[in-house]
Design an enzyme around this catalytic site. Structure first.
Site, mmCIF file in Angstrom:
data_model
loop_
_atom_site.group_PDB
_atom_site.id
_atom_site.type_symbol
_atom_site.label_atom_id
_atom_site.label_comp_id
_atom_site.label_asym_id
_atom_site.label_seq_id
_atom_site.Cartn_x
_atom_site.Cartn_y
_atom_site.Cartn_z
ATOM 1 N N ASN A 167 1.071 -1.124 -0.003
ATOM 2 C CA ASN A 167 -0.116 -0.057 -0.286
ATOM 3 C C ASN A 167 0.773 1.266 0.160
ATOM 4 O O ASN A 167 2.210 1.029 -0.082
ATOM 5 C CB ASN A 167 -1.088 0.067 1.130
ATOM 6 N N LYS A 168 0.238 2.225 -0.208
ATOM 7 C CA LYS A 168 1.080 3.675 -0.218
ATOM 8 C C LYS A 168 2.082 3.826 0.886
ATOM 9 O O LYS A 168 3.104 4.216 0.976
ATOM 10 C CB LYS A 168 0.180 4.907 -0.489
ATOM 11 N N LYS A 169 1.506 3.446 2.300
ATOM 12 C CA LYS A 169 2.397 3.742 3.368
ATOM 13 C C LYS A 169 3.373 2.546 3.332
ATOM 14 O O LYS A 169 4.647 3.193 3.479
ATOM 15 C CB LYS A 169 1.585 3.631 4.839
ATOM 16 N N GLU A 170 3.327 1.558 3.068
ATOM 17 C CA GLU A 170 4.465 0.507 2.892
ATOM 18 C C GLU A 170 5.346 0.864 1.915
ATOM 19 O O GLU A 170 6.518 0.643 1.934
ATOM 20 C CB GLU A 170 3.815 -0.940 2.656
ATOM 21 N N ASP A 226 -5.876 -7.927 1.408
ATOM 22 C CA ASP A 226 -6.041 -9.711 1.229
ATOM 23 C C ASP A 226 -7.145 -9.753 0.208
ATOM 24 O O ASP A 226 -6.671 -10.797 -0.770
ATOM 25 C CB ASP A 226 -6.671 -10.458 2.394
#
Length: 322
Positions: free
Chosen positions: A197-200, A265
């Site tokens: 995701n964007k944060k990761e 998921d």
């Protein structure tokens, strides 16, 4: 396009856990401390983590198999019972003594999550457990078209496990799709598709993603680090971005968001079945975008079906490419 899906086998490798939900009513503050009192009305346990990927796959009608390491405790018994209820074979489950099976307990009131309590082990699995996973994959690799790797940083996916599994998949022309965690994506080197995701993505690259240009730069950096065929970055309410031979953003299809639990998921499972069915990465992401839009409109780790996603696509006046 999905007619042959039930004949396709998809392998899931990753951190299994139990999602425990306690639903109740909040009406007063405790006289013992300034905390809410929730009167529990019902409880539910369901598969979480890599188990939620399995739930999504079976809901889509795919044949799924899991290989993972859990503890040897009561929660492990609960987890195996849940897998059996989902018609998942337990031959890929390895129990490790002195390990705590992951269980996340959530207290919800008035459709809002008020607290989460985690009980789990996070240390790396033992060498014998690594040998079990690697041996299982090498022995059964020819049965699968796609391997989905669900990393929750709970210790199952060690650097050795990832290296051996990805190499084995490459040698046998099996596609690997990874839902990553952490700040070291070099351990995923050689995987076909990586889906943070964007944060990761920001954590892994050290790039603050604030606009399209920084998003594109981060995607390119991740592809450089991992040598993957494609990077897919989920953007929550903004949709998702794909970087392979070019960069593209697919807008979100969610009309109302109640709970994002397990949405990643669903996206992993959705991309997996689409790729297994022969779809290209763009259309796989479009399908996944619609699937995620359905599940985030529900409370808890929800799933959907092929039919419901296709209806959602038709209702949004969008057609997948032939």
């Amino acid at each position: 396009m999905f007619e042959g899906l039930k004949d396709l086998k998809i392998l899931v490798i990753g951190d299994l856990m139990i999602d425990h939900y306690m639903w109740g009513k909040f009406e007063r503050i405790s006289p013992e401390a300034p905390v809410p009192i929730v009167d529990i009305i019902k409880e539910e346990i369901t598969l979480g983590g890599a188990g939620n990927v399995l739930k999504n796959l079976t809901s889509f009608g795919a044949k799924a198999q899991v290989v993972s390491v859990i503890g040897d405790d009561f929660s492990a018994d609960e987890l195996c019972a849940l897998l059996t209820d989902t018609e998942i074979n337990l031959k890929g489950i390895h129990r490790e003594a002195d390990r705590i099976t992951s269980k996340k307990s959530r207290i919800l009131a008035s459709k809002h999550q008020m607290m989460r309590v985690d009980k789990e082990s996070k240390h790396a699995i033992k060498e014998a457990s690594e040998n079990f996973i690697i041996g299982f994959v090498k022995e059964n690799i020819t049965q699968y078209k796609v391997i989905l790797i669900s990393d929750y940083l709970k210790g199952t996916l060690t650097t050795r496990v990832l290296k051996e599994v990805i190499a084995c998949a490459r040698q046998n022309n099996v596609i690997t799709i990874i839902d990553p965690k952490g700040n070291n994506y070099c351990k995923y080197a050689g995987a076909n598709i990586i889906k943070p995701n964007k944060k990761e993505a920001s954590i892994a690259t050290g790039i603050e993603i604030v606009d399209v240009e920084s998003l594109k730069t981060a995607a390119k950096e991740l592809q450089k680090q991992t040598l993957s065929d494609a990077i897919v970055i989920t953007l929550s309410e903004a949709g998702m971005a794909i970087h392979s031979d070019h960069f593209e953003i697919i807008p979100t299809k969610a009309s109302e968001v109640f709970d994002v639990t397990g949405a990643g998921d669903t996206v992993l499972a959705s991309i997996g079945i689409c790729i297994a069915a022969g779809m290209d990465i763009k259309n796989a992401c479009v399908f996944a975008n619609h699937a995620a839009a359905i599940v985030v409109s529900k409370i808890g780790s929800a799933v959907t079906t092929i039919e419901d996603v296709c209806d959602h696509i038709r209702n949004n006046e969008f057609k997948l490419n032939d």
